[in-house]
Each structure stands twice: as structure tokens, then as C-alpha cells.
Enzyme design. Structure first.
Site, short mmCIF file in Angstrom:
data_model
loop_
_atom_site.label_atom_id
_atom_site.label_comp_id
_atom_site.label_asym_id
_atom_site.label_seq_id
_atom_site.Cartn_x
_atom_site.Cartn_y
_atom_site.Cartn_z
N CYS A 2 0.82 -1.21 0.00
CA CYS A 2 0.00 0.00 0.00
C CYS A 2 0.86 1.27 0.00
CB CYS A 2 -0.88 0.03 1.24
SG CYS A 2 -1.97 -1.37 1.34
N ARG A 27 5.48 -0.20 -5.97
CA ARG A 27 5.39 -0.97 -4.73
C ARG A 27 4.40 -2.13 -4.83
NH1 ARG A 27 6.98 1.84 -0.04
NH2 ARG A 27 5.26 0.90 1.11
N TRP A 79 -2.95 -2.68 -1.56
CA TRP A 79 -2.57 -4.07 -1.84
C TRP A 79 -3.38 -4.90 -0.85
CZ3 TRP A 79 -0.08 -8.17 0.73
CH2 TRP A 79 0.45 -9.17 -0.09
N ASN A 105 -2.09 2.53 5.77
CA ASN A 105 -1.21 1.39 5.46
C ASN A 105 -1.06 0.57 6.73
OD1 ASN A 105 -0.80 2.44 2.95
ND2 ASN A 105 1.36 2.94 3.25
N GLY A 106 -0.77 -0.72 6.57
CA GLY A 106 -0.56 -1.57 7.74
C GLY A 106 -1.80 -2.38 8.04
N GLU A 512 17.75 -18.47 -5.69
CA GLU A 512 17.42 -17.14 -6.20
C GLU A 512 16.95 -17.23 -7.66
OE1 GLU A 512 16.73 -14.46 -5.02
OE2 GLU A 512 17.09 -12.92 -6.51
N LYS A 516 13.29 -15.92 -8.78
CA LYS A 516 13.11 -14.90 -9.82
C LYS A 516 12.15 -15.41 -10.89
CE LYS A 516 14.21 -11.93 -8.45
NZ LYS A 516 14.91 -11.65 -7.23
N GLU A 519 8.53 -15.56 -9.62
CA GLU A 519 7.94 -14.24 -9.37
C GLU A 519 7.43 -13.57 -10.63
OE1 GLU A 519 11.26 -12.24 -7.22
OE2 GLU A 519 9.64 -11.61 -5.89
N HIS A 535 17.48 -37.65 -3.80
CA HIS A 535 16.70 -38.00 -2.61
C HIS A 535 15.22 -37.67 -2.78
CE1 HIS A 535 20.32 -39.07 -0.48
NE2 HIS A 535 20.85 -37.90 -0.83
N LYS A 632 6.56 -4.51 -3.73
CA LYS A 632 7.99 -4.21 -3.61
C LYS A 632 8.44 -4.20 -2.15
CE LYS A 632 12.04 -3.18 -5.12
NZ LYS A 632 12.76 -4.34 -5.70
O1 M6R Z 1 12.68 -5.45 1.11
P1 M6R Z 1 13.18 -6.81 1.46
O2 M6R Z 1 14.51 -7.10 0.92
O3 M6R Z 1 13.11 -7.08 2.93
O4 M6R Z 1 12.15 -7.80 0.79
C1 M6R Z 1 12.12 -9.16 1.09
C2 M6R Z 1 11.32 -9.91 0.08
O5 M6R Z 1 9.98 -9.50 0.12
C3 M6R Z 1 11.86 -9.68 -1.34
O6 M6R Z 1 13.20 -10.05 -1.42
C4 M6R Z 1 11.06 -10.46 -2.37
O7 M6R Z 1 11.31 -11.82 -2.26
C5 M6R Z 1 11.41 -9.87 -3.75
N1 M6R Z 1 10.24 -9.67 -4.51
C6 M6R Z 1 12.41 -10.69 -4.47
O8 M6R Z 1 12.55 -10.41 -5.81
#
Ligand code: M6R
Length: 637
Positions: A2, A27, A79, A105-106, A512, A516, A519, A535, A632
Site C-alpha cells: 500500500c 510498490r 494491496w 497502510n498496515g 534465487e 526470480k 515471481e 533423494h 515491492k
Molecule cells: O525489502 P526486502 O529485501 O526485505 O524484501 C524481502 C522480500 O519480500 C523480497 O526479497 C522479495 O522476495 C522480492 N520480490 C524478491 O525479488
């Protein structure tokens, strides 16, 4: 996640609110809205509220059609947490009279009991959100105060909000406007960021700096528990106890808060291409050219943080946790420092027994991830409660946003200085986090002196010399893999599952790579330590499942190649990430990475991971920068 924007001044608010929301789009959000207060001939005002599901363009079109006049207003990108992403759940939310509007927000954790209490006295709710209790509570308090003879004023609105805040449990940043006082705006925060930007005769409040960047560079970040009354004439700032506070504004630094895609098709691609620059800046800032005698690395850390250290614990989420896993490997192998990595979201509800002389590191590019902040705060608290100074908290943050909530919580910050990252998928901030860990591990190794795990002080110095070559290596690698991965993307049109394999220091890079791809392309992907395949996961393999295997020369090179052979025997399409040569001929496709010291290899192997995911998603025509359901900065638990 948000976003909040709120403006009060002497020009039309709606265009600036919409522009601020546009700057916060990165965001992640699923609906948006604004409310403005138009001053009427009687001196009081009329509230105009516009909301729309989906992208900001829907709200902008609605504004173009209906207008929202007024020089004071609030805006929000939502969001969804409580209630579906529908227009009726979009902010702002109004009280029963339609005269008072709130954006928040929150999460208000006790919203259910507050809602029941309000419903019991006849309040009708129009949304499923936790936020809607706030306008009703403030409105009820205003009615009580006015029944006691108080006149409508900004001060009265401030008092009503101050009286309601103690009823709210959870985290919030919020902004409130009331049609009865067109020249007043009240904002407050607890455990969620909010900044006040100071313009000329106007103030713009926002939950994140990009919304302020085009407006002013002079900002006043609000502290936890603070409430402010803004009028065109000035700011009244109060702490949680209601005491008036005076604080000097600060300046936003550089141009890093301005989001600009340049000529790139997506922010993510631009940010991948910025990594050589991220590395060059880090080298310039932290690797002093001191010949054979000077310190290895220059880090802004006090001795008190590192003296007598016996253990490190790393708290992080998502990509930041993968950086922490590489970091743990470095801290143990380079500095001989026992290190544990935790999912921040798990740590809070099952922390390990307290260990003495421990450094706790929060790793978060945004500095606002609620899980990471909550875990750090909990650790700080339980350590403060110990009488023995050996258990005293030592908190370090690794972040791209030193001005964030993380920055205010910890004792020291390693600023990765990557500049604003707009793509939801973290790329250059991941590289920056890795570099911060190289710096920390080298600094600790140097403090220990002598040889650690077979690395002499001279060998450490050679490693530093190799790090200096990184910007140039990255430049060549990004250009090369951009082209290669674009050429590969069409092969993944029908792909449903991908397996990523790595071992040792490259195991987190496999994780990672998988994250990626998930996502931004929505293809199911999993990362495994290559030796674990046999395994269980090997049962998934057939000709339809590509396997991406990271095979860099070093302690596990032969092992990874054998694991790749096992996958090949199951007809999997093999994509290798490793140096060119006879060893890597086993792969159907090779994404070549030069042979470097194994400990440095993650800094290079991550590049093909990022570009492969990017090009697969872009080829599928997906919204790479704002993937579905993601945000974000994840400011809720
Ligand atoms: O802002 P942060 O690094 O704490 O965020 C943590 C995760 O939410 C963030 O790394 C998320 O996995 C990303 N979208 C990765 O691309």
C-alpha cells in the site's frame, strides 16, 4: 504494497496526489483512490472521493471524467489484505456522514472487535477492510467532543485522532481529512513509514520517498507513534504522549529517489544493467587502495559492534534471505564466524536460545519488511531484558534505504547504495547485499588475523584484488547474457516446471534463480542443492522439465557435473552456468561465466539467473515490473 500520499496547500491537490501515487506504483497495488476537500462559500467544505479497482489509469480516467476539486486531499494505492481487491474495499474509507475520509497502510489487528462494537451502536460498514473502523471511530469521537461544545477546527480533528489511536492495535500509517475543516490534514504513524515533505506553503506526506522526489527534497520523517496536524501555515508534530515535538527537517540525497526507465523496456532490465555501476560504487567506497599494508575494507562500523564477536545471526525474507545464505557461507568460510540464517517470519515465533556476544543482522533492501523489522525488534527486546552484558543486543542493518524504519531500529547500517530499485523482482539490490556481506566477512577475517580455513592474509588480499575486477566482469557478462537469454526465451513457451541446482556457495544462487523465475514468469520453479536431487526431486524429471545447473570450478565442481549427468540420464534439458571447456560440454546449452575464485562466483552466476527469468517473462508478455500479487516492500506480517 500500500502507498499513501496526502497534500495540503494552495494548489489543486488531485493532480499532485495522482502523480504521487504514480511514483508509488512500483510498490505493487490492486486498487487506488483519492479524497479531496473543496472549500465552499460557507467556509466549510465538500468531500469528493474517487476510487477504482485495478491500475492507476482507471482512477486517472475517473478523475478526468468527474473531477475532485480542493486544495487538500489524501490518496492511496491498496494491496489487498482484508477484503478482496474490489472498488468498495479501496481507500479512502469514509465515516457514516461521508464527511470524513481516511487512508491507511498496515493492519489494524483488533479491527474485528472494534467493528463489532461499532456495529452494536448502529454503524453500517461498507467494506470488508480493517481500515474502515478508523473513520467511524474518529467520527464518533468528533461527535462526542462537539457535544461538549468544541467547535470544528484542525485542532479538534487532531485531538479526535489522538484519542482514537490508542484504541488501535497493530501497525499503521494514516492520513485523515474532514470536510468541516478544509484547511487541515492529520497524519500519524506506528510501525509503518510516513514522511512529510516541506514545500513552499504546502506539505506533501507520503509513505515512500519517490512520491516526494518531484515535490521537494526537504523532508521530515515521522518517528514511531507521532501524530501531526498540517495546515498551509505549518506543521504541529506531537509524540505518542501528546507532547509537542520540534525536529529539524533533513534533505533527500542525490537523484536516487527518482524512478526513470531510461530507454529500457522494463525497470527490471534497466536495473540488471545497472549492476556493474552498483559494483563500481561499492569498490570505490569500500576497497581502499592501500597497497600491501592498509586495511582490506573500509566499513562504517564501530569496533563495539564487532569486538569479541562469537556468533552472527541473519534475519531476512525472500531474495534478501538468499543473499544472507551466501553471506553466512562467507562469514563461516572466510572469517571462521559461526553464522545462522533465519526466515524472519519464523524467527519471531520460535527464536533460538540466546547466545552471548552475537551480532544480529537484518537484511532488507527496502528496510520496511514487517517480518524482518518485527524479528529484529523482538531480538532487541529479549536481549535488553538480560542482565548479563554478554547478551546485549548488537544490531546491524544491510539495506538500500538507510532512512527506512530499519535504519532507525539498528545500531549501524551497511548502505548498499544501489539507487532506487523499481522492479518488484530484486536484482541490483541483491548484488548490493552480496557485496555488503563480502565486505563484512573480509573485515571480520582481517580482525581475526592469521589463516582461516586455509586462507592466509595474503590470500585475502588477492581476493580483494579480484573483487576490484568485478565491475568490468559484470559489464561484459550482462551484455553477453542479455543477448543469449533473449535467444533462449522462446524455448520456455510451454514450460511448466524448472529445476535449479547449485551446491555450496552457489546453492543460494539456485534458490534465487528459482524465485526470480516464479515471481515474474509464473512458471513453477524450485531450487535444490544438487546433491539432494537423488533423494526425491529427481522423480519430477523428464524431457519437459529444464534443469538449470550452476557448475563453477572449485570444491564441488565435479560433484555438480555428476549431478547434471544424473538429470541428463532422465532426459531433462540441461542448461549449464559455468566456464566454457570440455567439462561443461555435458550441458545442452551453456550460459558461460568465467572461472573465478569459487568464493566470488555468486557475484557472476546470478547474472544469467536474472536475465533468463527476465527474458522468459518478457517473451510471455507479462508485467515484469509489477508481477501479480506481489509488492515491492511487504509492510504487513
Ligand atoms: O525489502 P526486502 O529485501 O526485505 O524484501 C524481502 C522480500 O519480500 C523480497 O526479497 C522479495 O522476495 C522480492 N520480490 C524478491 O525479488
Amino acid at each position: 504494497m500500500c502507498g499513501i500520499v496526502a497534500l495540503i496547500g494552495s494548489r489543486e491537490a488531485a493532480p499532485q496526489l495522482l502523480e504521487g501515487l504514480r511514483q508509488l506504483e512500483y510498490r505493487g497495488y490492486d486498487s487506488a483512490g483519492i479524497a479531496t476537500i473543496e472549500r465552499t462559500a460557507t467556509g466549510s467544505g465538500q468531500l469528493h472521493c474517487l476510487r477504482a479497482e485495478g491500475k492507476l489509469i482507471n482512477l486517472t480516467n475517473r478523475h478526468a471524467a468527474q473531477g475532485a476539486p480542493g486544495q487538500c486531499g489524501i490518496g492511496h494505492t491498496r494491496w489487498a489484505t482484508h477484503g478482496k481487491p474490489e472498488e468498495r474495499n479501496a481507500h479512502p474509507h469514509l465515516d457514516g456522514s461521508g464527511l470524513l475520509a481516511v487512508v491507511q497502510n498496515g493492519i489494524i489487528e483488533n479491527h474485528r472487535s472494534l467493528r463489532e462494537e461499532l456495529q452494536a451502536v448502529g454503524v453500517d460498514f461498507r467494506s470488508d477492510t480493517d481500515t474502515e473502523v478508523i473513520p467511524h471511530l474518529v467520527s464518533r469521537r468528533l461527535a462526542e467532543l462537539r457535544a461538549g461544545g468544541a467547535l470544528a477546527s484542525g485542532t479538534l480533528l487532531l485531538q479526535a485522532v489522538q484519542d482514537v489511536l490508542p484504541l488501535l492495535q497493530g501497525a499503521y500509517a494514516l492520513a485523515v481529512v474532514w470536510a468541516q475543516v478544509p484547511g487541515a490534514l492529520v497524519v500519524a504513524r506506528r510501525a509503518a513509514p510516513l514522511l512529510i515533505g516541506l514545500g513552499e506553503g504546502e506539505f506533501l506526506c507520503a509513505s515512500d520517498t519517490p512520491a516526494l522526489a518531484g515535490f521537494t527534497r526537504t523532508i521530515l520523517p515521522m518517528e514511531d507513534g507521532e501524530v501531526a496536524l498540517l495546515t498551509p501555515l505549518g506543521i504541529e508534530l506531537y509524540d505518542a504522549a501528546g507532547t509537542r515535538v520540534q525536529r529539524t527537517p533533513t534533505l533527500l540525497s542525490g537523484t536516487e529517489h527518482v524512478a526513470d526507465k531510461r530507454s529500457f523496456r522494463h525497470f527490471m532490465l534497466k536495473e540488471i544493467h545497472e549492476q556493474p555501476e552498483t559494483a563500481a560504487l561499492w569498490v570505490a567506497r569500500h576497497l581502499p587502495v592501500g597497497g600491501a599494508t592498509g586495511p582490506l575494507v573500509a566499513l562504517p562500523l564501530d569496533d563495539a559492534l564487532l569486538d569479541g564477536l562469537e556468533r552472527v545471526q541473519l534475519l531476512a525474507c525472500g531474495t534478501s534471505r538468499h543473499a544472507a545464505q551466501v553471506g553466512a557461507y562467507l562469514l563461516e568460510q572466510l572469517a571462521g564466524m559461526p553464522t545462522d540464517v533465519f526466515f524472519a517470519s519464523e524467527f519471531r515465533y520460535g527464536p533460538p536460545p540466546l547466545s552471548p556476544h552475537t551480532l544480529t543482522v537484518g537484511v532488507t533492501q527496502s528496510g520496511e519488511t514487517a517480518d524482518t523489522l518485527a524479528a529484529l525488534a523482538m531480538e532487541q527486546e529479549r536481549r535488553r531484558a538480560m542482565a548479563d552484558p554478554a547478551y546485549a543486543p548488537r544490531l546491524l542493518g544491510i539495506t538500500n534505504r538507510p532512512e527506512s524504519s530499519l535504519g532507525r531500529l539498528v545500531d549501524a547500517v551497511l548502505d548498499i547504495g544501489a539507487g532506487i530499485e523499481v522492479g518488484v523482482a530484486a536484482t541490483k539490490t541483491f548484488l548490493g547485499q552480496l557485496l555488503a556481506f563480502y565486505g563484512l566477512a573480509l573485515a571480520l577475517a582481517e580482525r581475526r588475523g592469521g589463516s582461516i580455513n586455509g586462507r592466509s592474509p595474503e590470500a585475502l588480499r588477492q581476493l580483494v584484488d579480484q573483487l576490484r575486477l568485478l565491475p568490468e566482469q559484470l559489464r561484459a557478462l550482462v551484455a553477453d547474457h542479455d543477448r543469449r537469454c533473449e535467444g533462449l526465451a522462446h524455448r520456455f513457451v510451454d514450460t511448466r516446471d524448472v529445476i535449479f541446482l547449485g551446491r555450496g556457495i552457489n546453492y543460494p544462487i539456485a534458490l534465487e534463480g528459482a524465485l526470480k523465475l516464479k515471481e515474474i514468469s509464473y512458471i513453477h520453479a524450485e531450487g535444490y542443492p544438487a546433491g539432494e536431487m537423488k533423494h526425491g526431486p529427481i522423480a519430477l524429471l523428464d524431457a519437459q522439465v529444464p534443469v538449470v545447473s550452476i557448475a563453477m570450478p572449485g570444491s564441488v565442481f565435479e560433484k555438480v557435473l555428476s549431478n547434471a549427468q544424473e538429470a541428463k540420464a532422465r532426459d531433462a534439458q540441461l542448461i549449464g552456468v559455468g566456464p566454457e571447456g570440455p567439462d561443461t560440454e555435458v550441458f545442452d546449452v551453456l550460459l558461460p561465466v568465467p572461472a573465478v575464485d569459487e568464493l566470488l562466483s555468486p557475484l557472476l552466476t546470478v547474472i544469467p539467473m536474472q536475465l533468463l527469468s527476465y527474458h522468459i517473462a518478457a517473451h510471455r508478455g507479462l508485467d515484469v515490473d509489477q508481477p501479480r500479487n506481489l509488492a515491492k516492500s511487504v509492510t504487513v506480517e
